[in-house]
Scaffold this motif. Structure first.
Motif, short mmCIF file in Angstrom:
data_model
loop_
_atom_site.label_atom_id
_atom_site.label_comp_id
_atom_site.label_asym_id
_atom_site.label_seq_id
_atom_site.Cartn_x
_atom_site.Cartn_y
_atom_site.Cartn_z
N ILE A 198 -44.38 0.13 3.57
CA ILE A 198 -43.05 0.23 4.16
C ILE A 198 -42.05 0.32 3.02
CG2 ILE A 198 -41.34 -0.90 5.63
CD1 ILE A 198 -43.56 -2.31 7.09
N PRO A 199 -41.22 1.36 2.97
CA PRO A 199 -40.26 1.49 1.86
C PRO A 199 -39.37 0.27 1.72
CG PRO A 199 -40.33 3.49 3.21
CD PRO A 199 -41.13 2.46 3.94
N ASP A 200 -38.97 0.00 0.50
CA ASP A 200 -38.17 -1.19 0.23
C ASP A 200 -36.84 -1.18 0.98
OD1 ASP A 200 -38.77 -3.51 -1.13
OD2 ASP A 200 -37.45 -3.04 -2.81
N ASP A 201 -36.33 0.00 1.28
CA ASP A 201 -35.03 0.09 1.97
C ASP A 201 -35.18 0.35 3.47
OD1 ASP A 201 -36.00 2.66 1.95
OD2 ASP A 201 -34.13 3.59 1.26
N ALA A 202 -36.37 0.07 4.04
CA ALA A 202 -36.66 0.44 5.43
C ALA A 202 -35.74 -0.25 6.43
CB ALA A 202 -38.12 0.12 5.76
N PHE A 203 -35.17 -1.39 6.08
CA PHE A 203 -34.32 -2.13 7.01
C PHE A 203 -32.87 -2.18 6.54
CE2 PHE A 203 -38.64 -3.65 7.54
CZ PHE A 203 -38.80 -3.66 8.92
N GLU A 204 -32.55 -1.36 5.60
CA GLU A 204 -31.20 -1.36 5.03
C GLU A 204 -30.17 -0.93 6.09
OE1 GLU A 204 -29.93 1.10 1.38
OE2 GLU A 204 -31.02 -0.62 0.58
N GLY A 205 -29.09 -1.66 6.18
CA GLY A 205 -28.03 -1.33 7.12
C GLY A 205 -28.21 -1.89 8.51
N MET A 206 -29.37 -2.52 8.80
CA MET A 206 -29.63 -3.05 10.15
C MET A 206 -29.12 -4.49 10.22
SD MET A 206 -33.45 -1.44 10.77
CE MET A 206 -33.39 -1.53 12.57
N ARG A 207 -27.85 -4.65 10.09
CA ARG A 207 -27.25 -5.98 9.96
C ARG A 207 -27.30 -6.79 11.25
NH1 ARG A 207 -24.73 -6.89 5.42
NH2 ARG A 207 -23.46 -8.55 6.35
N ARG A 208 -27.55 -6.14 12.38
CA ARG A 208 -27.62 -6.86 13.65
C ARG A 208 -29.04 -7.31 14.00
NH1 ARG A 208 -23.74 -3.30 17.74
NH2 ARG A 208 -21.90 -3.19 16.39
N LEU A 209 -30.03 -6.87 13.22
CA LEU A 209 -31.43 -7.11 13.56
C LEU A 209 -31.76 -8.60 13.45
CD1 LEU A 209 -33.85 -5.43 14.46
CD2 LEU A 209 -34.54 -5.25 12.07
N LYS A 210 -32.28 -9.17 14.55
CA LYS A 210 -32.60 -10.59 14.59
C LYS A 210 -34.10 -10.85 14.70
CE LYS A 210 -28.29 -12.02 16.90
NZ LYS A 210 -27.72 -12.72 18.09
N ARG A 211 -34.83 -9.93 15.31
CA ARG A 211 -36.24 -10.18 15.61
C ARG A 211 -37.09 -9.00 15.17
NH1 ARG A 211 -37.02 -12.01 21.57
NH2 ARG A 211 -38.55 -13.37 20.57
N VAL A 212 -38.08 -9.25 14.31
CA VAL A 212 -38.96 -8.20 13.79
C VAL A 212 -40.41 -8.67 13.94
CG1 VAL A 212 -39.64 -6.85 11.78
CG2 VAL A 212 -37.21 -7.43 12.14
N PHE A 213 -41.20 -7.94 14.73
CA PHE A 213 -42.60 -8.26 14.97
C PHE A 213 -43.44 -7.04 14.56
CE2 PHE A 213 -40.49 -11.48 17.24
CZ PHE A 213 -41.39 -12.49 17.54
N LEU A 214 -44.18 -7.17 13.45
CA LEU A 214 -45.00 -6.08 12.92
C LEU A 214 -46.48 -6.48 12.88
CD1 LEU A 214 -42.78 -5.15 9.81
CD2 LEU A 214 -42.58 -4.28 12.14
N ALA A 215 -46.87 -7.53 13.56
CA ALA A 215 -48.20 -8.13 13.42
C ALA A 215 -49.32 -7.19 13.87
CB ALA A 215 -48.26 -9.43 14.23
N GLU A 216 -50.51 -7.45 13.29
CA GLU A 216 -51.75 -6.78 13.69
C GLU A 216 -51.63 -5.26 13.62
OE1 GLU A 216 -54.42 -8.34 14.08
OE2 GLU A 216 -53.84 -10.42 14.45
N ASN A 217 -51.17 -4.77 12.48
CA ASN A 217 -51.20 -3.34 12.17
C ASN A 217 -51.96 -3.16 10.86
OD1 ASN A 217 -49.52 -1.53 14.11
ND2 ASN A 217 -48.26 -3.37 13.89
N GLY A 218 -51.73 -2.04 10.18
CA GLY A 218 -52.40 -1.80 8.90
C GLY A 218 -51.42 -1.61 7.77
N PHE A 219 -50.28 -2.26 7.83
CA PHE A 219 -49.28 -2.12 6.78
C PHE A 219 -49.78 -2.70 5.46
CE2 PHE A 219 -46.32 -2.22 10.55
CZ PHE A 219 -45.90 -0.90 10.43
N THR A 220 -49.42 -2.05 4.37
CA THR A 220 -49.84 -2.49 3.05
C THR A 220 -48.61 -2.54 2.14
OG1 THR A 220 -50.33 -0.19 2.42
CG2 THR A 220 -52.15 -1.51 3.29
N GLY A 221 -48.85 -2.85 0.87
CA GLY A 221 -47.77 -2.89 -0.10
C GLY A 221 -46.96 -4.17 0.01
N SER A 222 -45.82 -4.17 -0.64
CA SER A 222 -44.98 -5.36 -0.70
C SER A 222 -44.14 -5.51 0.56
CB SER A 222 -44.04 -5.28 -1.92
OG SER A 222 -44.77 -5.16 -3.11
N ILE A 223 -43.74 -6.76 0.86
CA ILE A 223 -42.78 -7.00 1.93
C ILE A 223 -41.45 -6.42 1.50
CG2 ILE A 223 -41.53 -8.77 3.22
CD1 ILE A 223 -43.93 -10.61 2.85
N PRO A 224 -40.85 -5.53 2.28
CA PRO A 224 -39.59 -4.88 1.85
C PRO A 224 -38.48 -5.90 1.59
CG PRO A 224 -40.50 -3.83 3.82
CD PRO A 224 -41.28 -5.08 3.62
#
Length: 583
Positions: A98-124
């Protein structure tokens, strides 16, 4: 409709475009049945592409969920949806970094659920920088590297378990439960095992065994030996817990079990049943397990099935008076029940000494944990109203499906109401009175605390309504009912209903409400209506106590806000509470 055209396997959305009312389309979320605000497309087998550009034109879209579908590939560019407040992508096949800036500008975002997928790399880092984030679940992926510093305070949900994260847990997260980080073998620091910072960088070929690091400074090797001992002890404890969790099948490992769908008549020799498309006994045998606790009914475990679901295994030791065939038939009947506000019974297992029930896992914990737990969270009035409406609907469904039973639930309390990711309630431990030992039920089941038990020695068809009333008062006041703690028969007047009654009679004010909802703007009138409903459900006299139909109907009428002609100050008087909860 353009968004739908980008999906595959979209037969679940066949009523899109056919209903004149947009809010009648499957999966669309609306406020008050009129204003669209989200998409909840869960468990539909959907695949294809998530057309973010089409979603971008939905100016009111604040919640998007595709949990448990078949989407794959990299995460779409959701950062274009700057109004989004909730994003649920769990249990799909999304993959890659997931790109480091994937959540940039989402200032209203309160809840993020990404569980049980195949994401790799660093936490953005842009995820860690979200200013309003309070729910984050990324477990069961391949995230690696160090955890970035999270600046948010008061996480309601935090789960980073079962990834490949390493290094020291940042200071901002050290007060979280260790289960939030389980399954990351190279993480250290509070709340996990201590870690030591060395000035010498690790050698590229350092052994992955538990032997001391040969590149550690000499004075640190004693500490490493100490850490080795701690690690071995922790591993031993975990292994022991797993063995305990699976003891119930150690005598039957070699038995072949007939898969059973709910409602199918069991073979008379079968001692276990499983839903088709679930998991097998061997899957459960191989699962890692965590002991969640031990209560009046027995022990409870959380089992993590490899490449499968998380489930709750409950061990009951007080069903010894029920025969095998009777138990199997009753469990099949419970397994056939389907309602959004019932936690599904996924499997069952019979032994003469004890019985095991396997339920789906409630990912957001119990209502009791949110009201009274160590990590209790702030529940708004609207959330509490949503919860009690769901509880009432689930209870009504049980009454309708067990019309001949006086206690269709029998053990309704806040710890037996579990919440999903959106705080939708689901009832558990329902319908067990017919298979429980009578003496144990009388001593521990909540319905047997109702006043009529002390008067007549037995519950009746309104005893579950009394439990509903106590739950309503608990939800509104935030106080733990002493009723749950009493053993033996009910009738103790020093309980929650009596306390509420005394406060209302003296002040007929909002002093009874939990501090988190006290002073809710434009909602006090509706809150007082629910308080009144709860007290009518707790009437000492069974004749004057509401039945379940009246209670459910009154609950369904409640709204989040007071109507213009129903002001709290004009309509609520002491006469509105002129009934008795005492003898």
């Amino acid at each position: 409709m353009r968004f739908r055209s980008s999906l595959s396997n979209d037969s679940a959305l066949r009523n899109w475009g056919n209903e004149s009312n947009l809010c009648g389309w499957k999966g669309l979320l609306c406020r008050n049945g009129q204003t669209f605000y989200g998409l909840r497309l869960e468990n539909m087998g959907l695949g294809g592409k998530v057309d973010v550009e089409a979603l971008r034109e939905l100016s009111n879209l604040t919640s998007f969920s595709v949990i448990n579908n078949a989407f794959e590939g990299p995460m779409p560019e959701f950062k274009k949806l700057v109004r989004l407040r909730a994003l649920f992508l769990s249990n799909n096949n999304f993959s890659g970094e997931i790109p480091d800036d994937a959540f940039e500008g989402m200032r209203r975002l309160k809840r993020v659920f990404l569980a049980e997928n195949g994401f790799t790399g660093s936490i953005p880092k842009s995820l860690a920088n979200l200013p309003r984030l309070w729910d984050l679940d990324i477990h069961g992926n391949g995230f690696e590297g160090n955890i970035p510093e999270f600046h948010q305070k008061g996480f309601r949900v935090l789960n980073m378990s079962h990834n490949q994260l390493k290094g020291q847990i940042p200071e901002s997260l050290r007060d979280k439960d260790r289960s939030s980080f389980a399954g990351n073998k190279l993480l250290c620091g509070k709340p996990m095992i201590p870690c030591f910072n060395y000035s010498i960088p690790p050698h590229p070929k350092v052994s992955k065994s538990l032997t001391p690091d040969p590149y550690s400074p000499p004075h640190e090797k004693g500490k490493n030996n100490h850490i080795l001992i701690i690690v071995l002890v922790v591993v031993a404890v975990v292994v022991f817990a797993s063995i305990v969790a699976l003891l119930f099948i150690h005598n039957h490992r070699k038995k072949r079990l007939q898969p059973l769908t709910p409602g199918r008549k069991a073979n008379s020799q079968s001692s276990a049943g499983f839903k088709e498309g679930g998991f097998s006994l061997q899957d459960l045998l191989r699962a890692s397990a965590v002991v969640l606790g031990s209560g009046s009914f027995g022990s409870t475990y959380k089992a993590m099935i490899l490449n499968g679901p998380h489930v709750i295994v409950k061990r009951f030791r007080n069903m010894n008076n029920v025969g095998k065939q009777e138990f199997i038939e009753h469990m099949q009947r419970l397994g056939s029940l389907t309602h959004p506000n019932l936690l599904p019974l996924a499997a069952f297992y019979y032994r003469k000494e004890d019985k095991f029930l396997v339920y789906d896992f409630g990912e957001n914990g119990s209502l009791a944990s949110h009201l009274h737990g160590r990590n209790s969270s702030e529940l708004t009035w609207s959330t509490r109203l949503k919860i009690i409406k769901g509880v009432a609907r689930g209870l009504a469904y049980l009454y309708e499906n067990f019309p001949g039973q006086s206690l269709p639930h029998g053990h309704l309390k806040s710890s037996n109401v579990v919440l999903d990711h959106s705080f939708e309630p689901q009832l558990t431990e329902y319908g067990l009175v017919p298979v429980m030992n009578r003496s144990h039920a009388q001593q521990f089941m909540v319905a047997y605390k109702a006043p009529e038990v002390s008067q007549h020695g037995r519950p009746n068809e309104k005893s579950d309504v009394w439990c509903l009333g106590i739950l309503i008062l608990e939800l509104l006041t935030g106080k733990f009912p002493a009723n749950y703690l009493r053993h033996g028969k009910g009738g103790n007047k020093a309980d929650l209903a009596t306390w509420v009654d005394s406060v209302v009679r003296e002040e007929w004010s909002c002093e009874v409400f939990d501090n988190d909802i006290k002073g809710t703007r434009n909602g006090e009138g509706e809150m007082l209506k629910l308080l009144k409903i709860g007290m009518f459900c707790c009437e000492w006299s069974v004749e004057n106590r509401w039945d379940w139909r009246e209670a459910v109907a009154k609950i369904e009428e409640l709204k989040e806000r007071d109507s213009a002609d129903d002001e709290y100050s004009s309509y609520v008087t002491e006469d509105d509470f002129s009934f008795s909860v005492t003898n």
